[in-house]
Design a protein around this motif. Structure first.
Motif, PDB file in Angstrom:
ATOM      1  N   ALA A  32       1.050  -1.025  -0.021  1.00  0.00           N
ATOM      2  CA  ALA A  32      -0.041  -0.288   0.232  1.00  0.00           C
ATOM      3  C   ALA A  32       0.950   1.295   0.138  1.00  0.00           C
ATOM      4  O   ALA A  32       0.433   2.526   0.113  1.00  0.00           O
ATOM      5  N   GLU A  33       2.128   1.111   0.255  1.00  0.00           N
ATOM      6  CA  GLU A  33       3.302   2.586   0.390  1.00  0.00           C
ATOM      7  C   GLU A  33       2.750   2.668  -0.897  1.00  0.00           C
ATOM      8  O   GLU A  33       3.426   2.581  -2.259  1.00  0.00           O
ATOM      9  N   THR A  34       3.557   4.158  -0.858  1.00  0.00           N
ATOM     10  CA  THR A  34       3.477   4.832  -2.558  1.00  0.00           C
ATOM     11  C   THR A  34       5.167   4.808  -3.117  1.00  0.00           C
ATOM     12  O   THR A  34       5.880   4.682  -2.048  1.00  0.00           O
ATOM     13  N   GLY A  35       4.695   4.159  -4.032  1.00  0.00           N
ATOM     14  CA  GLY A  35       5.883   4.406  -4.655  1.00  0.00           C
ATOM     15  C   GLY A  35       6.494   2.799  -4.447  1.00  0.00           C
ATOM     16  O   GLY A  35       7.052   2.040  -5.543  1.00  0.00           O
ATOM     17  N   CYS A  36       5.319   1.728  -4.224  1.00  0.00           N
ATOM     18  CA  CYS A  36       5.606   0.670  -4.272  1.00  0.00           C
ATOM     19  C   CYS A  36       4.712  -0.398  -5.302  1.00  0.00           C
ATOM     20  O   CYS A  36       3.788  -0.691  -6.012  1.00  0.00           O
ATOM     21  N   LEU A  37       6.230  -1.158  -6.122  1.00  0.00           N
ATOM     22  CA  LEU A  37       5.882  -1.725  -7.125  1.00  0.00           C
ATOM     23  C   LEU A  37       5.583  -3.624  -7.375  1.00  0.00           C
ATOM     24  O   LEU A  37       4.782  -3.937  -8.085  1.00  0.00           O
TER      25      LEU A  37
END
Length: 91
Positions: A32-37
């Motif tokens: 759910a973190e911003t930037g986790c692909l």
């Protein structure tokens, strides 16, 4: 440039139950973190106590934010001191 981490952590038998219990929440929060692909952790069927890890983040800032969050998380406490063998690229 994306940042990737591949490798594994190793948990002794006396810590496996805690690691297994905490892992689903750790995976959910990280994804759910911003930037986790991509964020995948799977328990090895061949090596007892080994958890294979594969991560990809959009950039160094997203990867650093992940590291900061993990350090302050329940997972950070539960997995503290476990041997880790990681290769990080893109930093």
């Amino acid at each position: 440039m994306t940042v990737t981490l591949v490798g594994f952590i190793t948990a002794p038998a006396d810590r496996l139950a805690d690691i297994r219990a905490a892992l689903p929440d750790h995976i959910r929060l990280t994804r759910a973190e911003t930037g986790c692909l991509r964020f995948d952790v799977s328990e090895s069927s061949d090596v007892p106590g080994r958890f294979d890890v594969s991560e990809e983040f959009t950039d160094a800032a997203a990867f650093a934010a992940h590291q900061t969050r993990v350090a302050a998380s329940d997972w950070g406490q539960i997995s503290a001191g476990l041997p880790r063998d990681y290769k990080i690229t893109g930093l």
